[in-house]
Design an enzyme around this catalytic site. Structure first.
Site, short mmCIF file in Angstrom:
data_model
loop_
_atom_site.label_atom_id
_atom_site.label_comp_id
_atom_site.label_asym_id
_atom_site.label_seq_id
_atom_site.Cartn_x
_atom_site.Cartn_y
_atom_site.Cartn_z
N THR A 179 0.82 -1.20 0.00
CA THR A 179 0.00 0.00 0.00
C THR A 179 0.86 1.26 0.00
O THR A 179 1.92 1.30 0.59
CB THR A 179 -0.88 -0.01 1.27
OG1 THR A 179 -1.65 -1.19 1.27
CG2 THR A 179 -1.77 1.21 1.32
N GLY B 106 0.03 -0.10 5.28
CA GLY B 106 0.60 -1.33 5.81
C GLY B 106 -0.37 -2.38 6.30
O GLY B 106 -0.29 -2.82 7.44
N GLY B 107 -1.32 -2.82 5.45
CA GLY B 107 -2.16 -3.97 5.78
C GLY B 107 -2.87 -3.85 7.11
O GLY B 107 -3.47 -2.81 7.43
#
Length: 535
Positions: free
Chosen positions: A351, A434-435
């Site tokens: 991302t 970041g997920g």
């Protein structure tokens, strides 16, 4: 918030100073930040800057996003907030039966590919708010793709990891492994295919991507590889303008997009902390950190059970933010012991992130992603389009709101954030790429800046924690050793992890608006290659 009221003490290892100015872009790659700033120099607004930055990031940071990404945005237009959901839906052929016999959704290959939404998001933003021609906005991205750019160190590291993982996926090596390997830090990388595709997108205002020659190439390659993504799936896609969800917090409010994203977890967590009475102990005291971790656990338990495509949810998302519901849930926070909560039951009802702001008061919070690094690993030949793997966000549990199904948006990790002051004026545009860390990172940024007055660079620099499962949490090795010991004494099962170039602890980009002068104060995460730039 007044700039003079922020704490400018350099408390954490990066020793970076916040950046200040009247026109601002903050993101994870310097060339992309400068591309956005160039639009502001040309007289464009914050949306023009955000779009130039976003387009350039697909070129210079392909390890996190691409032309096959999804995207979300929050825009403060000077008077009010607007939310945009640019995430794609699953192919019409994705019935639960298609995935029978599997225990989890695939993470790579065609069975992970949903309709890419990022181009539709760009076009929707430009149509409503853009002032500069698309050709001008896309010029930096096209130039870097065609002439080449020097790969930055953290991106080079991630690229090298992806080469081992994805090298055998269709089209990947041809597009991203020149000379049979990933480019190293400082080496020049070019992609004529990417440049040409961007030019066709711009010339057609996105039509070629969803209903023209590019769409035909994507659909044909999917069919060749046994994928379900069709020309009709692409043609039916559209980005949607949506109302935001909000949560009051320490005299202001935080705003997130509604599901299918995980932003509501931030709001649940902040609502719990507000009810708990956060703020009595220092920001890095075990009392504060423990409460924030416990609130996050409760929030995550709820969203993993309830959050899905809005049309598939059995409850109104706002029910998860109901004051009475939060008052019940906050009782699960034990100040003396780490917990392992389950979900509640409200009443039915890889991302990149960027922030941009201009001197006229417009602010943009924007995020785009292929999900796991390069995404599915599939790259459409001759186009530079790396396709996302957002299908991995579905579950296969029968009856679950997020169960895979046709033309359905999956649970999404990427979220832009925004905060306002008590009077409704803009406070900050922020995000933490970041997920799974993203909602947790949003909570930590809001806590540090809104409740404790840290400047945005200090908030980005500070050691982070991440809820894993049960009572297990991960913390950065830079966290104070006494704090780690204190967390363990409360029953937290602490895993100490080194900060590296992965997305484990995210990458924050933050722009705070000074309520007196109207100028901005920005921070850019030292965990990434990026920077905040201004004039």
């Amino acid at each position: 918030m007044k700039a003079s009221s922020l704490d400018y003490h350099i408390a954490y290892p990066s020793a970076r100073s916040p950046v200040m100015g009247r026109n601002m872009v903050s993101t994870s790659q310097p060339l992309a930040a400068q591309a956005g700033l160039a639009m502001l120099h040309k007289g464009g607004n914050a949306v023009d800057a955000a779009l130039a930055t976003a387009m350039t990031l697909t070129v210079v940071e392909p390890t996190g996003c691409g032309l096959g990404s999804d995207a979300f945005a929050i825009v403060w237009d000077g008077k009010r907030l607007h939310g945009l959901n640019g995430s794609g839906r699953s192919p019409a052929a994705w019935t639960p039966e298609r995935f029978a016999g599997r225990t989890v959704m695939p993470e790579r290959g065609w069975e992970a590919v949903t309709t890419p939404g990022v181009v539709s998001a760009w076009m929707a933003l430009h149509e409503r708010f853009g002032t500069l021609p698309l050709e001008v906005i896309a010029a930096p991205a096209i130039g870097y793709a065609r002439a080449g750019f020097s790969v930055t160190p953290i991106i080079a590291t991630l690229w090298g990891r992806a080469a081992t993982l994805l090298g055998d996926q269709p089209g990947f090596a041809e597009a991203f492994l020149p000379d049979g390997r990933a480019p190293r830090a400082g080496e020049l990388f070019r992609s004529e295919a990417h440049a040409s595709t961007l030019e066709r997108i711009v010339a057609s205002k996105g039509e070629a991507f969803y209903r023209g020659e590019i769409a035909e190439k994507i659909a044909a390659f999917a069919k060749q590889g046994g994928g379900a993504l069709s020309l009709d799936d692409l043609g039916q896609h559209k980005a949607d303008w949506v109302d935001l969800l909000s949560q009051d917090f320490t005299g202001g409010a935080v705003h997130e997009l509604p599901p299918n994203g995980q932003g509501i977890a931030t709001l649940i967590g902040l609502g719990l902390l507000q009810a708990y009475g956060i703020g009595k102990a220092p920001v890095d005291d075990v009392e504060t950190v423990h409460a924030a971790i416990e609130a996050t656990k409760i929030a995550l338990a709820d969203i993993y059970h309830f959050v899905a495509d809005r049309q598939a949810m059995g409850i109104d998302p706002a029910a998860l933010l109901d004051a009475g519901y939060l008052a019940d849930r906050v009782r699960l926070i034990d100040p003396r012991r780490a917990g392992d909560p389950g979900h509640g039951q409200p009443r039915p009802g890889g991302t990149v992130y960027l922030s941009a702001a201009d001197a006229n008061g417009m602010m943009v919070s924007f995020i785009q992603s292929n999900y796991m690094g390069f995404g599915s690993g599939i790259v459409v030949p001759g186009t530079g389009i790396s396709l996302q793997n957002r299908g991995a966000g579905f579950v296969l549990t029968p009856g679950h709101a997020n169960q895979v199904g046709p033309r359905k948006r999956p649970f999404h990790t990427i979220i832009p954030g925004f905060a306002t002051n008590a009077d409704g004026s803009p406070l900050m545009s922020f995000g933490v790429m970041g997920g799974p860390i993203q909602a947790q990172g949003h909570l930590q940024m809001a806590l540090r800046i809104m409740a404790y007055g840290q400047n945005p660079q200090a908030a980005a620099d500070a050691p982070r924690w991440r809820v894993l499962a049960g009572r297990k949490i991960a913390v950065e090795s830079s966290m104070n050793a006494d704090l780690i010991t204190a967390l363990k004494s409360l029953g937290h099962e602490v895993v100490v992890e080194a900060t590296d170039s992965s997305f484990a602890f995210g990458g924050a980009q933050i722009i705070v608006r000074d309520g007196e002068s109207g100028h901005y104060i920005a921070g850019s995460d030292p965990r990434k290659d990026g920077q905040a730039v201004t004039f």
